[in-house]
Design an enzyme around this catalytic site. Structure first.
Site, PDB file in Angstrom:
ATOM      1  N   GLU A  74       0.818  -1.206   0.000  1.00 14.38           N
ATOM      2  CA  GLU A  74       0.000   0.000   0.000  1.00 14.38           C
ATOM      3  C   GLU A  74       0.860   1.267   0.000  1.00 14.38           C
ATOM      4  O   GLU A  74       0.542   2.244  -0.672  1.00 14.38           O
ATOM      5  CB  GLU A  74      -0.951   0.005   1.204  1.00 14.38           C
ATOM      6  CG  GLU A  74      -2.059  -1.038   1.124  1.00 14.38           C
ATOM      7  CD  GLU A  74      -3.029  -0.782  -0.013  1.00 14.38           C
ATOM      8  OE1 GLU A  74      -3.051   0.328  -0.567  1.00 14.38           O
ATOM      9  OE2 GLU A  74      -3.783  -1.717  -0.360  1.00 14.38           O
ATOM     10  N   TYR A 105      -6.123   6.735   4.312  1.00 15.56           N
ATOM     11  CA  TYR A 105      -6.326   5.672   3.318  1.00 15.56           C
ATOM     12  C   TYR A 105      -5.584   4.399   3.706  1.00 15.56           C
ATOM     13  O   TYR A 105      -6.158   3.304   3.733  1.00 15.56           O
ATOM     14  CB  TYR A 105      -5.863   6.116   1.919  1.00 15.56           C
ATOM     15  CG  TYR A 105      -5.745   4.921   1.007  1.00 15.56           C
ATOM     16  CD1 TYR A 105      -6.878   4.335   0.462  1.00 15.56           C
ATOM     17  CD2 TYR A 105      -4.501   4.313   0.766  1.00 15.56           C
ATOM     18  CE1 TYR A 105      -6.794   3.192  -0.312  1.00 15.56           C
ATOM     19  CE2 TYR A 105      -4.406   3.171  -0.003  1.00 15.56           C
ATOM     20  CZ  TYR A 105      -5.555   2.608  -0.534  1.00 15.56           C
ATOM     21  OH  TYR A 105      -5.466   1.470  -1.280  1.00 15.56           O
ATOM     22  N   ASP A 132      -9.790   5.530  -2.443  1.00 16.35           N
ATOM     23  CA  ASP A 132      -8.675   6.055  -3.226  1.00 16.35           C
ATOM     24  C   ASP A 132      -9.240   6.801  -4.428  1.00 16.35           C
ATOM     25  O   ASP A 132     -10.464   6.988  -4.542  1.00 16.35           O
ATOM     26  CB  ASP A 132      -7.704   4.947  -3.636  1.00 16.35           C
ATOM     27  CG  ASP A 132      -8.272   4.012  -4.701  1.00 16.35           C
ATOM     28  OD1 ASP A 132      -9.498   4.079  -4.981  1.00 16.35           O
ATOM     29  OD2 ASP A 132      -7.503   3.205  -5.245  1.00 16.35           O
TER      30      ASP A 132
END
Length: 302
Positions: free
Chosen positions: A35, A118, A136
C-alpha cells in the site's frame, strides 16, 4: 443510487487481476508495504520491487535492523522516497511496540509513522477483512459517476468521501472487504479517468449514464508534469547516491543537472532538509544513515 453488490462482485470474481499482494498467505506487513509503494506509483513498477522486499524483509524487525540507506537503495526508482524512510520508521515501531505484528484496527494504525487515513483503512480491510470504507482515487471516481451522476469527483474530503463509501458498503464483513477491492478494480480497469469503457461495465445502473454522461464542470484540473521539475532533479541526485558504494564528492552530483545549477542546488538542499541524504564533516554526500556505515564521522550540522 446504490451500486449493485451482486453485479459488482460477480464481475470481480472473473476479472480480478492476479496481483501478488492479493494472493493467499500474504501477511498484513506485506500488504502494508504494498500500500505504501502503490501510492502514486503504477502496479507494474511496484510488483517486482515489492517481491524483493517481501523476501528481504518478511517481518518489520528485519527492516528495522537495516539502515535507512539500505532501504532507500532498495526503493530504487519508485519515486517519492520519503515513503521509504517513513516505512523504515514504521517498521521500528512495529518491532519495538507491537511484537512485530501490524495492528488490525484503524485507530492504532493511524498512530503509526507514515500511515494516513487511506493506508490505515486499506490495511484493516484487505489484511484483516474489517468492514471499513477504503477510498482512493479510483473509488472516488466510481462513486462520483455511479452514485452521484458526476463525470469526476470534486475536491477530496476525507469526511465526505468516507461517508459516501460507508453508505454503500455491504453489511457482511467478508463481503464488504471484497466489495472495497472490487470498487477499486472497477475504477482501475473500466471506469477510468479517460475513455471509460462503459459498455463493459458490470453495473446495471449508473447515475452518470442515466444523466447522459454530462461533462466535467468543475475547476480546471492541474496536470502534474515531471520533466524539468525539481522532482526530476531530486531523482537524478538520488540515483547517483543509490548507485554509489558510499559517500560521493559534490562534483559527482553537480554533473547530473547542468541546465540550471540553481535548481540543482535547490533540489540538493531539499533532499538534505527531508533527511533523505546527509553531508559528512569531510564534505561528502551520502544516503541517510550511510555516513557511519562507511566509516565517516557523524553528519555535519547545516
Amino acid at each position: 443510487m446504490p451500486i449493485d453488490t451482486v453485479s459488482l462482485l460477480g464481475w470481480f470474481d472473473t476479472e480480478e487481476r492476479d496481483l501478488p499482494w492479493r494472493r493467499p498467505g500474504v501477511t498484513a506487513w506485506q500488504i502494508l508495504m504494498s500500500e505504501i509503494m502503490l501510492q502514486q506509483t503504477p502496479v507494474s513498477r511496484v510488483a517486482p520491487i515489492w517481491q524483493q522486499w517481501v523476501e528481504r524483509w518478511p517481518v518489520p524487525s528485519k527492516m528495522a535492523a537495516s539502515s535507512q540507506a539500505e532501504v532507500l537503495r532498495a526503493w530504487g526508482k519508485l519515486g517519492y522516497p520519503r515513503r521509504a524512510l517513513r516505512l523504515h520508521e514504521c517498521a521500528g515501531v512495529l518491532a519495538s511496540e507491537h511484537g512485530d505484528v501490524v495492528p488490525d484496527d484503524v485507530d492504532t494504525l493511524l498512530d503509526l509513522p507514515g500511515i494516513g487515513a487511506y493506508t490505515a483503512r486499506a490495511v484493516a480491510c484487505f489484511a484483516y477483512g474489517r468492514r471499513v470504507p477504503v477510498v482512493d482515487t479510483n473509488v472516488r471516481r466510481v462513486v462520483a459517476r455511479a452514485v452521484h451522476g458526476a463525470a469526476e469527483p470534486g475536491n477530496p474530503s476525507t469526511t465526505r468521501d468516507l461517508a459516501d463509501v460507508e453508505a454503500i458498503l455491504p453489511r457482511g464483513r467478508e463481503k464488504a472487504a471484497r466489495y472495497s477491492a472490487a470498487l477499486m478494480e472497477l475504477g482501475a480497469l473500466i471506469c477510468t479517468a479517460k475513455n471509460p469503457a462503459c459498455l463493459l461495465c458490470p453495473l446495471p445502473k449508473c447515475s452518470w449514464i442515466e444523466a447522459g454522461r454530462p461533462a466535467y464542470s468543475g475547476p480546471p484540473k492541474k496536470v502534474q508534469k515531471f520533466a524539468g521539475t525539481d522532482r526530476q532533479v531530486r531523482g537524478k541526485l538520488m540515483s547517483v547516491l543509490r548507485e554509489s558504494d558510499g559517500p560521493v564528492e559534490r562534483a559527482e552530483l553537480d554533473v547530473v543537472w547542468l541546465t540550471d545549477p540553481g535548481q540543482r542546488d535547490r533540489a540538493l538542499d531539499s533532499l538534505l532538509v527531508d533527511g533523505l541524504i546527509e553531508q559528512t564533516e569531510s564534505g561528502l554526500f551520502a544516503l541517510a544513515g550511510e555516513a557511519q556505515l562507511s566509516g565517516e564521522s557523524r553528519p555535519a550540522a547545516r
